[in-house]
Design a protein around this motif. Structure first.
Motif, PDB file in Angstrom:
ATOM      1  N   HIS A  41      56.960  62.616   6.703  1.00  0.00           N
ATOM      2  CA  HIS A  41      57.534  64.086   6.455  1.00  0.00           C
ATOM      3  C   HIS A  41      57.212  65.025   7.396  1.00  0.00           C
ATOM      4  O   HIS A  41      57.906  66.565   8.072  1.00  0.00           O
ATOM      5  N   ARG A  42      57.554  64.353   8.658  1.00  0.00           N
ATOM      6  CA  ARG A  42      57.764  65.168   9.917  1.00  0.00           C
ATOM      7  C   ARG A  42      58.797  65.594  10.699  1.00  0.00           C
ATOM      8  O   ARG A  42      60.360  64.808  10.281  1.00  0.00           O
ATOM      9  N   LEU A  43      59.003  66.717  11.172  1.00  0.00           N
ATOM     10  CA  LEU A  43      60.887  67.327  11.155  1.00  0.00           C
ATOM     11  C   LEU A  43      61.105  67.657  12.450  1.00  0.00           C
ATOM     12  O   LEU A  43      60.059  68.309  12.478  1.00  0.00           O
ATOM     13  N   GLU A  44      61.780  67.583  13.411  1.00  0.00           N
ATOM     14  CA  GLU A  44      61.961  67.979  14.372  1.00  0.00           C
ATOM     15  C   GLU A  44      63.906  68.159  14.309  1.00  0.00           C
ATOM     16  O   GLU A  44      64.987  67.693  14.368  1.00  0.00           O
ATOM     17  N   ALA A  45      63.787  68.883  15.731  1.00  0.00           N
ATOM     18  CA  ALA A  45      65.077  70.148  15.638  1.00  0.00           C
ATOM     19  C   ALA A  45      65.401  70.065  17.435  1.00  0.00           C
ATOM     20  O   ALA A  45      64.641  70.622  17.634  1.00  0.00           O
ATOM     21  N   ILE A  46      66.833  69.916  17.616  1.00  0.00           N
ATOM     22  CA  ILE A  46      67.058  69.717  19.315  1.00  0.00           C
ATOM     23  C   ILE A  46      68.936  70.624  18.918  1.00  0.00           C
ATOM     24  O   ILE A  46      69.059  70.063  17.791  1.00  0.00           O
ATOM     25  N   GLY A  47      69.266  71.566  19.281  1.00  0.00           N
ATOM     26  CA  GLY A  47      70.555  71.645  20.194  1.00  0.00           C
ATOM     27  C   GLY A  47      71.218  71.500  20.541  1.00  0.00           C
ATOM     28  O   GLY A  47      70.841  71.263  22.199  1.00  0.00           O
ATOM     29  N   ALA A  48      72.965  71.895  21.391  1.00  0.00           N
ATOM     30  CA  ALA A  48      72.957  71.944  22.621  1.00  0.00           C
ATOM     31  C   ALA A  48      74.343  72.461  22.305  1.00  0.00           C
ATOM     32  O   ALA A  48      75.052  72.515  21.378  1.00  0.00           O
ATOM     33  N   PHE A  49      74.643  73.148  23.315  1.00  0.00           N
ATOM     34  CA  PHE A  49      75.933  74.556  23.772  1.00  0.00           C
ATOM     35  C   PHE A  49      76.196  73.737  25.140  1.00  0.00           C
ATOM     36  O   PHE A  49      76.189  73.288  25.599  1.00  0.00           O
ATOM     37  N   PRO A  50      78.187  73.642  25.002  1.00  0.00           N
ATOM     38  CA  PRO A  50      78.226  73.821  26.623  1.00  0.00           C
ATOM     39  C   PRO A  50      77.576  75.057  27.701  1.00  0.00           C
ATOM     40  O   PRO A  50      77.662  75.623  27.160  1.00  0.00           O
ATOM     41  N   CYS A  51      77.918  74.487  28.748  1.00  0.00           N
ATOM     42  CA  CYS A  51      77.208  75.250  29.783  1.00  0.00           C
ATOM     43  C   CYS A  51      78.124  76.505  29.788  1.00  0.00           C
ATOM     44  O   CYS A  51      77.706  77.598  30.534  1.00  0.00           O
ATOM     45  N   ASN A  52      79.793  76.418  29.476  1.00  0.00           N
ATOM     46  CA  ASN A  52      80.959  77.576  30.204  1.00  0.00           C
ATOM     47  C   ASN A  52      81.034  78.195  28.851  1.00  0.00           C
ATOM     48  O   ASN A  52      81.733  77.909  27.436  1.00  0.00           O
TER      49      ASN A  52
ATOM     50  N   SER B 214      81.187  76.187  18.635  1.00  0.00           N
ATOM     51  CA  SER B 214      79.907  76.141  17.710  1.00  0.00           C
ATOM     52  C   SER B 214      78.521  75.642  18.503  1.00  0.00           C
ATOM     53  O   SER B 214      79.619  74.668  19.418  1.00  0.00           O
ATOM     54  N   MET B 215      77.715  75.230  17.794  1.00  0.00           N
ATOM     55  CA  MET B 215      76.284  73.927  18.292  1.00  0.00           C
ATOM     56  C   MET B 215      76.569  72.984  17.879  1.00  0.00           C
ATOM     57  O   MET B 215      77.016  72.595  16.639  1.00  0.00           O
ATOM     58  N   SER B 216      76.067  71.734  19.306  1.00  0.00           N
ATOM     59  CA  SER B 216      76.198  70.732  18.104  1.00  0.00           C
ATOM     60  C   SER B 216      74.705  70.313  18.079  1.00  0.00           C
ATOM     61  O   SER B 216      73.599  71.125  18.362  1.00  0.00           O
ATOM     62  N   ALA B 217      73.828  69.787  17.172  1.00  0.00           N
ATOM     63  CA  ALA B 217      72.549  70.197  16.847  1.00  0.00           C
ATOM     64  C   ALA B 217      71.833  68.626  15.873  1.00  0.00           C
ATOM     65  O   ALA B 217      72.900  68.017  15.320  1.00  0.00           O
ATOM     66  N   ALA B 218      70.949  68.114  16.205  1.00  0.00           N
ATOM     67  CA  ALA B 218      70.444  66.892  15.442  1.00  0.00           C
ATOM     68  C   ALA B 218      69.093  67.355  15.152  1.00  0.00           C
ATOM     69  O   ALA B 218      68.176  68.422  15.541  1.00  0.00           O
TER      70      ALA B 218
ATOM     71  N   PHE C 132      75.667  63.962  23.917  1.00  0.00           N
ATOM     72  CA  PHE C 132      74.812  64.648  23.455  1.00  0.00           C
ATOM     73  C   PHE C 132      74.400  62.738  22.436  1.00  0.00           C
ATOM     74  O   PHE C 132      72.748  63.685  21.635  1.00  0.00           O
ATOM     75  N   LEU C 133      74.299  62.318  22.135  1.00  0.00           N
ATOM     76  CA  LEU C 133      73.784  60.818  21.277  1.00  0.00           C
ATOM     77  C   LEU C 133      72.686  60.302  22.222  1.00  0.00           C
ATOM     78  O   LEU C 133      72.348  60.074  22.017  1.00  0.00           O
ATOM     79  N   GLN C 134      72.988  60.250  23.645  1.00  0.00           N
ATOM     80  CA  GLN C 134      72.234  60.098  24.612  1.00  0.00           C
ATOM     81  C   GLN C 134      71.561  60.692  24.736  1.00  0.00           C
ATOM     82  O   GLN C 134      69.985  60.449  24.530  1.00  0.00           O
ATOM     83  N   ALA C 135      71.371  62.117  24.502  1.00  0.00           N
ATOM     84  CA  ALA C 135      70.103  63.114  24.552  1.00  0.00           C
ATOM     85  C   ALA C 135      69.310  63.171  23.291  1.00  0.00           C
ATOM     86  O   ALA C 135      67.921  62.923  23.204  1.00  0.00           O
ATOM     87  N   ILE C 136      70.345  61.907  21.874  1.00  0.00           N
ATOM     88  CA  ILE C 136      69.274  61.864  20.543  1.00  0.00           C
ATOM     89  C   ILE C 136      68.281  61.031  21.384  1.00  0.00           C
ATOM     90  O   ILE C 136      67.231  60.801  20.762  1.00  0.00           O
ATOM     91  N   MET C 137      69.202  59.589  21.678  1.00  0.00           N
ATOM     92  CA  MET C 137      68.322  58.258  21.541  1.00  0.00           C
ATOM     93  C   MET C 137      66.744  59.116  22.754  1.00  0.00           C
ATOM     94  O   MET C 137      65.966  58.236  22.407  1.00  0.00           O
ATOM     95  N   THR C 138      67.495  59.715  24.063  1.00  0.00           N
ATOM     96  CA  THR C 138      65.650  59.792  24.803  1.00  0.00           C
ATOM     97  C   THR C 138      64.427  60.677  24.196  1.00  0.00           C
ATOM     98  O   THR C 138      63.874  60.719  23.998  1.00  0.00           O
ATOM     99  N   HIS C 139      65.014  61.878  22.973  1.00  0.00           N
ATOM    100  CA  HIS C 139      64.370  62.599  22.427  1.00  0.00           C
ATOM    101  C   HIS C 139      63.649  61.184  21.457  1.00  0.00           C
ATOM    102  O   HIS C 139      62.428  61.453  20.712  1.00  0.00           O
ATOM    103  N   LEU C 140      64.295  60.474  20.785  1.00  0.00           N
ATOM    104  CA  LEU C 140      63.681  59.689  20.104  1.00  0.00           C
ATOM    105  C   LEU C 140      62.903  58.351  20.689  1.00  0.00           C
ATOM    106  O   LEU C 140      60.903  58.302  20.626  1.00  0.00           O
ATOM    107  N   ASP C 141      62.791  58.325  22.434  1.00  0.00           N
ATOM    108  CA  ASP C 141      61.964  57.842  23.559  1.00  0.00           C
ATOM    109  C   ASP C 141      61.282  57.114  22.450  1.00  0.00           C
ATOM    110  O   ASP C 141      59.934  56.340  21.865  1.00  0.00           O
ATOM    111  N   GLY C 142      61.557  55.914  21.901  1.00  0.00           N
ATOM    112  CA  GLY C 142      61.328  54.701  21.519  1.00  0.00           C
ATOM    113  C   GLY C 142      61.494  54.329  19.901  1.00  0.00           C
ATOM    114  O   GLY C 142      60.755  53.196  19.361  1.00  0.00           O
ATOM    115  N   ALA C 143      60.914  55.371  19.248  1.00  0.00           N
ATOM    116  CA  ALA C 143      61.318  55.519  18.063  1.00  0.00           C
ATOM    117  C   ALA C 143      62.149  54.601  17.038  1.00  0.00           C
ATOM    118  O   ALA C 143      63.620  54.963  17.336  1.00  0.00           O
ATOM    119  N   ALA C 144      61.967  54.004  15.981  1.00  0.00           N
ATOM    120  CA  ALA C 144      63.190  53.405  15.538  1.00  0.00           C
ATOM    121  C   ALA C 144      63.443  54.682  14.803  1.00  0.00           C
ATOM    122  O   ALA C 144      63.390  55.159  13.771  1.00  0.00           O
TER     123      ALA C 144
END
Length: 500
Positions: A320-331, A308-312, A369-381
């Motif tokens: 009301h702004r909404l953004e989304a990212i997902g992640a799959f393993p490489c193999n 399955s996919m991991s998603a945030a 994946f949690l680090q990628a989430i923090m990177t996507h927040l880009d400083g947002a609280a």
């Protein structure tokens, strides 16, 4: 044998019923295309997937009758098996074959014997047999067919259907027979009929008339794609199909999913389930320009496993702004994974659009994946993370490993928490409190997301198909529902001190 022989024979027959009864059969271009491909000498298996009412009965009955009469096959004591899901459906095919025989020359009709008792059989000449059977493996024991036609293979029960398919294919090998599968789409990608379409072996001809997923049900171009016979007077007219699509959209729920399955030939569940959101309801949330990132952000997270996919999903309740990212393993790679999940190159396209990441080998590392989430927040609280409590221990370990310090709201995905979150999410959608850029990741997730109801009318999230990836939809529900709860809480008013 040649496709021309088959086409010429079928078009020499007369339509047995319907508005064109008594007139010569006229095959549509897509039917001729299938006959030429499937009846080619080196092809052992022909698979056709097309919407309901596109002349599948004409193809099934016409090819079976021609094989019985030996128009292109001169083997002695030919045996033709036409298998349907139930005996009643087998009887419908039998009646259609019998109807086509009325257009044969009298000398051929005199050599036909019809048996309508326990067995549905037509015998021709010196022991040539056409038998219509139900999808039960015991019905194919000891047979050695020269032709087997599997009618509506996409809707046979998994266990008995697979056993009968194996019995028919092994019997065909005795006499070098040919097999045809003609059906509307199965409800999911894991069904055997879907596997024949997606991963055809050598010697298999495949022709599938299925529109891309995520298109509105009343889109004319995609309706025509699933119903290629409509332009040629076969089955329902385009105007009727569009009107039916609009009625099913208005009714929603199982009416819409059934229309998509049978009339649009899409791989969605035809069970009595409600879509979490219709395609049109989600498209109303898409905007060309996002509102600003103002206020605290709520992050809904769904951690996936190896398949399955991991998603945030990131939601700002204030704007009301909404953004989304997902992640799959490489193999395996995204291209191979897309083929396996029955979505072709959709995952690759998501990656090109910046909506899907790859990390890890066989499993997405939760900490990374949690680090990628923090990177996507880009400083947002971040006001909080909200996640499924089922994987609470793993989630906490990942937060510690990634040095992430954010409060976590734990929710369940069952009837208690799940029903509340689904209703809050739907209300926010209908009130226009969710705005997102066009996202293939979210469109794909919502197209596979359905809800199951208990006797009290509570709804929880489920998949419309086994290989569907609804992780982004689950994360969106968690984030938006938590945002709705926080907005509904009263703001504490500070009291001005007064002198007694």
């Amino acid at each position: 044998m040649s496709g021309k022989q088959v086409i010429d024979f079928i078009e020499s027959l007369k339509v047995p019923e319907g508005p064109r009864a008594g007139k010569q059969v006229k095959l549509a271009p897509f039917q001729k295309q299938f006959i030429r491909g499937a009846m080619a000498p080196k092809v052992l298996m022909g698979v056709l997937s097309v919407g309901r009412g596109n002349g599948k009965s004409t193809l099934t009955a016409g090819i079976a009758l021609g094989s019985l009469l030996g128009v292109w096959d001169d083997q002695p004591r030919r045996e033709i098996l036409v298998a349907a899901r139930t005996r009643d459906q087998a009887q419908i095919v039998f009646q259609y074959v019998a109807g086509l025989t009325t257009g044969l020359p009298e000398e051929q009709q005199e050599q036909l014997t019809f048996r309508r008792g326990q067995r549905l059989e037509i015998e021709y000449g010196d022991g040539h047999i056409l038998r219509c059977i139900s999808a039960d493996p015991k019905n194919a024991l000891g047979t050695s067919p020269t032709l087997a036609v599997m009618d509506e293979r996409g809707h046979w029960p998994d266990d008995k259907g697979d056993a009968l398919e194996a019995a028919l294919l092994s019997g065909l090998g005795k006499r070098g027979g040919k097999c045809l599968m003609i059906s509307t789409s199965a409800a999911n990608d894991s069904h055997s009929f879907s596997q024949w379409l997606d991963n055809p072996p050598a010697g298999c001809y495949v022709q599938e008339h299925r529109p891309a997923p995520g298109i509105p049900a009343d889109d004319v171009a995609s309706i025509i794609e699933a119903n290629p016979g409509a332009k040629h007077g076969i089955g329902s007219s385009i105007a009727w199909l569009v009107a039916q699509a609009q009625r099913s959209i208005a009714r929603g729920g199982s009416a819409l999913s059934t229309f998509r399955l049978y009339n649009r030939n899409e791989r969605v569940s035809g069970e009595r389930r409600d879509m979490l959101l219709s395609v049109d309801e989600w498209l109303d949330c898409e905007v060309s320009e996002l509102p600003p990132r103002e206020g605290a952000c709520i992050v809904g997270i769904d951690l996936g496993g190896s398949a399955s996919m991991s998603a945030a999903v990131f939601y700002w309740p204030n704007t009301h702004r909404l953004e989304a990212i997902g992640a799959f393993p490489c193999n395996p790679g995204l291209a191979d994974r897309g083929v396996r999940d029955g979505v072709r190159d959709r995952y690759v396209e998501m990656q090109d659009r910046g909506e899907l990441l790859t990390m890890g080998d066989k499993v997405v590392p939760a900490g990374q994946f949690l680090q990628a989430i923090m990177t996507h927040l880009d400083g947002a609280a971040a006001a909080c993370f909200t996640a499924d409590r089922y994987r609470q221990a793993e989630f906490i370990d990942a937060m510690n490993a990634a040095s992430v310090r954010v409060p976590v709201v734990w929710r369940g995905m069952g009837w208690r928490d799940g029903a509340e979150d689904v209703e809050r999410f739907r209300k926010s959608i209908f009130d226009g409190e969710v705005q997102s850029l066009p996202s293939l990741l979210l469109r794909s997730a919502f197209s596979d997301a359905v809800t199951i109801q208990d006797v009290s009318g509570n709804s929880k999230l489920a998949k419309a198909r086994s290989a569907g990836r609804i992780d982004a939809a689950a994360a969106a529900i968690l984030a938006v529902a938590e945002g709705a709860r926080r907005k509904a809480r009263p703001i504490a008013q500070s009291k001005v001190p007064q002198w007694a």
